[in-house]
Motif scaffolding. Sequence first.
Motif, PDB file in Angstrom:
ATOM      1  N   LEU A  12      44.622 -72.860  29.395  1.00  0.00           N
ATOM      2  CA  LEU A  12      44.646 -74.109  29.756  1.00  0.00           C
ATOM      3  C   LEU A  12      43.001 -74.171  30.083  1.00  0.00           C
ATOM      4  O   LEU A  12      42.805 -73.015  31.171  1.00  0.00           O
ATOM      5  CB  LEU A  12      45.190 -74.294  31.115  1.00  0.00           C
ATOM      6  CG  LEU A  12      46.962 -74.327  31.117  1.00  0.00           C
ATOM      7  CD1 LEU A  12      47.749 -73.013  32.799  1.00  0.00           C
ATOM      8  CD2 LEU A  12      47.871 -74.963  30.311  1.00  0.00           C
ATOM      9  N   SER A  13      42.482 -75.501  29.592  1.00  0.00           N
ATOM     10  CA  SER A  13      40.996 -75.903  30.406  1.00  0.00           C
ATOM     11  C   SER A  13      41.387 -76.259  31.927  1.00  0.00           C
ATOM     12  O   SER A  13      42.622 -76.816  32.809  1.00  0.00           O
ATOM     13  CB  SER A  13      41.091 -76.923  29.744  1.00  0.00           C
ATOM     14  OG  SER A  13      41.696 -78.005  30.204  1.00  0.00           O
ATOM     15  N   ALA A  48      50.402 -65.179  28.820  1.00  0.00           N
ATOM     16  CA  ALA A  48      49.329 -64.525  29.691  1.00  0.00           C
ATOM     17  C   ALA A  48      48.903 -65.160  29.393  1.00  0.00           C
ATOM     18  O   ALA A  48      48.599 -66.768  28.874  1.00  0.00           O
ATOM     19  CB  ALA A  48      48.335 -63.614  28.567  1.00  0.00           C
ATOM     20  N   ILE A  49      47.621 -66.513  29.831  1.00  0.00           N
ATOM     21  CA  ILE A  49      47.093 -67.297  30.611  1.00  0.00           C
ATOM     22  C   ILE A  49      45.747 -67.476  30.560  1.00  0.00           C
ATOM     23  O   ILE A  49      45.310 -65.952  31.513  1.00  0.00           O
ATOM     24  CB  ILE A  49      47.695 -68.581  31.844  1.00  0.00           C
ATOM     25  CG1 ILE A  49      49.647 -67.995  31.593  1.00  0.00           C
ATOM     26  CG2 ILE A  49      47.074 -70.031  31.702  1.00  0.00           C
ATOM     27  CD1 ILE A  49      50.079 -69.428  32.525  1.00  0.00           C
ATOM     28  N   THR A 143      36.617 -68.484  23.801  1.00  0.00           N
ATOM     29  CA  THR A 143      36.278 -67.876  23.618  1.00  0.00           C
ATOM     30  C   THR A 143      36.815 -66.461  24.043  1.00  0.00           C
ATOM     31  O   THR A 143      37.761 -65.533  23.358  1.00  0.00           O
ATOM     32  CB  THR A 143      34.857 -67.538  23.152  1.00  0.00           C
ATOM     33  OG1 THR A 143      34.380 -68.705  22.357  1.00  0.00           O
ATOM     34  CG2 THR A 143      34.520 -66.184  22.021  1.00  0.00           C
ATOM     35  N   ALA A 144      37.074 -66.076  25.078  1.00  0.00           N
ATOM     36  CA  ALA A 144      37.694 -65.869  26.240  1.00  0.00           C
ATOM     37  C   ALA A 144      39.768 -65.637  25.793  1.00  0.00           C
ATOM     38  O   ALA A 144      39.995 -64.668  25.342  1.00  0.00           O
ATOM     39  CB  ALA A 144      37.353 -65.744  27.498  1.00  0.00           C
ATOM     40  N   ALA A 145      39.279 -67.070  25.458  1.00  0.00           N
ATOM     41  CA  ALA A 145      41.245 -66.992  25.275  1.00  0.00           C
ATOM     42  C   ALA A 145      41.036 -65.624  23.848  1.00  0.00           C
ATOM     43  O   ALA A 145      42.406 -65.557  23.307  1.00  0.00           O
ATOM     44  CB  ALA A 145      41.928 -68.185  24.756  1.00  0.00           C
ATOM     45  N   ALA A 146      40.565 -66.391  22.269  1.00  0.00           N
ATOM     46  CA  ALA A 146      40.643 -65.922  21.620  1.00  0.00           C
ATOM     47  C   ALA A 146      40.380 -64.100  21.359  1.00  0.00           C
ATOM     48  O   ALA A 146      41.261 -63.115  20.903  1.00  0.00           O
ATOM     49  CB  ALA A 146      39.353 -66.189  20.687  1.00  0.00           C
ATOM     50  N   LEU A 147      38.613 -63.230  22.524  1.00  0.00           N
ATOM     51  CA  LEU A 147      39.207 -62.358  23.050  1.00  0.00           C
ATOM     52  C   LEU A 147      40.637 -61.635  23.556  1.00  0.00           C
ATOM     53  O   LEU A 147      41.342 -60.850  22.833  1.00  0.00           O
ATOM     54  CB  LEU A 147      38.273 -62.122  23.952  1.00  0.00           C
ATOM     55  CG  LEU A 147      37.714 -60.522  23.867  1.00  0.00           C
ATOM     56  CD1 LEU A 147      37.032 -59.991  23.002  1.00  0.00           C
ATOM     57  CD2 LEU A 147      36.525 -60.637  25.095  1.00  0.00           C
ATOM     58  N   ARG A 148      41.563 -62.085  24.208  1.00  0.00           N
ATOM     59  CA  ARG A 148      42.402 -61.801  25.128  1.00  0.00           C
ATOM     60  C   ARG A 148      43.674 -62.476  24.344  1.00  0.00           C
ATOM     61  O   ARG A 148      44.126 -60.141  24.054  1.00  0.00           O
ATOM     62  CB  ARG A 148      42.372 -62.302  26.485  1.00  0.00           C
ATOM     63  CG  ARG A 148      41.398 -62.127  27.742  1.00  0.00           C
ATOM     64  CD  ARG A 148      41.432 -61.320  28.329  1.00  0.00           C
ATOM     65  NE  ARG A 148      40.485 -60.827  29.059  1.00  0.00           N
ATOM     66  CZ  ARG A 148      39.101 -60.412  28.958  1.00  0.00           C
ATOM     67  NH1 ARG A 148      39.310 -59.432  28.064  1.00  0.00           N
ATOM     68  NH2 ARG A 148      38.298 -60.555  29.694  1.00  0.00           N
ATOM     69  N   LYS A 159      46.686 -73.281  22.315  1.00  0.00           N
ATOM     70  CA  LYS A 159      45.775 -74.335  22.856  1.00  0.00           C
ATOM     71  C   LYS A 159      46.106 -76.197  22.963  1.00  0.00           C
ATOM     72  O   LYS A 159      46.410 -76.414  23.086  1.00  0.00           O
ATOM     73  CB  LYS A 159      44.653 -74.937  22.039  1.00  0.00           C
ATOM     74  CG  LYS A 159      43.270 -75.699  22.536  1.00  0.00           C
ATOM     75  CD  LYS A 159      42.363 -75.617  23.219  1.00  0.00           C
ATOM     76  CE  LYS A 159      40.852 -76.998  23.660  1.00  0.00           C
ATOM     77  NZ  LYS A 159      40.258 -76.054  24.467  1.00  0.00           N
ATOM     78  N   ALA A 160      46.801 -76.061  24.894  1.00  0.00           N
ATOM     79  CA  ALA A 160      47.005 -77.247  25.411  1.00  0.00           C
ATOM     80  C   ALA A 160      45.460 -78.274  25.988  1.00  0.00           C
ATOM     81  O   ALA A 160      44.645 -78.134  26.767  1.00  0.00           O
ATOM     82  CB  ALA A 160      47.704 -76.752  27.364  1.00  0.00           C
ATOM     83  N   THR A 161      45.964 -79.631  25.314  1.00  0.00           N
ATOM     84  CA  THR A 161      45.256 -80.162  24.997  1.00  0.00           C
ATOM     85  C   THR A 161      46.082 -81.512  25.827  1.00  0.00           C
ATOM     86  O   THR A 161      47.000 -81.645  26.300  1.00  0.00           O
ATOM     87  CB  THR A 161      44.262 -80.565  24.107  1.00  0.00           C
ATOM     88  OG1 THR A 161      45.336 -81.313  23.305  1.00  0.00           O
ATOM     89  CG2 THR A 161      44.405 -79.243  23.278  1.00  0.00           C
TER      90      THR A 161
END
Length: 242
Positions: A12-13, A48-49, A143-148, A159-161
């Motif tokens: 979530l941005s 997870a978010i 990037t944190a989202a990809a890593l986690r 990826k909610a936009t």
Amino acid sequence: MGRNYRRVLLKLSGEALMGNMGYGIDPEVVKEIAQEVAEVVATGVEIAIVVGGGNIFRGVKAASAGMDRANADYIGMIATVMNAMTLQDSLEQINIETRVQTAIAMQELAEPYIRRKAIRHLEKGRVVIFGAGSGNPFFTTDTAAALRAAEIEAEVIFKATKVDGIYDADPMEVPDARRYNTLTYNHVLAKDLRVMDSTAIALCKENNIPILVFDLTVRGNIKRAVMGESIGTLVGGSCEIS
Ligand code: UDP
């Protein structure tokens, strides 16, 4: 149609929590998102978010105004924790068990990020919200989202936009722009499609994590995504346009 996923990571941005306001958090929007997350939890899918912080503070912007970039990025990471805690509160209001884990230790208010513990929480049906991005300046929460996602072995990143997928041209400017159903990582990188930053895309590519880009503003879309309905654009397959 049936449920498609066992464990998902929702990105979530910060702007997603801002709604139509110019800055900050719209409590009504957060409530709606919490409600949708609760619907996913009810299906038994682990969620997870990772939350962004752009609704409050962006490192790059402050750096361009003269601030030291690393300092600015740390402030940006702290902004994400405000969002994480707000979302946690909203989820708890509707009796969803959550844990916030931060990549920068703030142990009075959240757990530090511990991978094994995060996985354990998920297995117990708790929603884990990751705050403070990756804990490193010069990165983004994408990037944190990809890593986690890689660390917790999530099967997909949502990826909610504010748009309903990725187009071959800007739909605002080109009326007959077409939306991709699926796209390769390489296409996104080569065409600089700005779904997520290139570091995030590269991490997803290396770890084979598909990314579903979809419109969060349509009520029910998080659940639709989890149930495997064909909404948005899926990055990680071949290139296919609708
Ligand atoms: N940030 C950072 N490292 C990270 C994640 C975030 O330094 O691993 C900082 C960076 O300054 C960024 C801010 O936190 O501008 C807010 O995150 P982001 O811009 O990714 O939020 P979003 O665009 O998703 O709202």
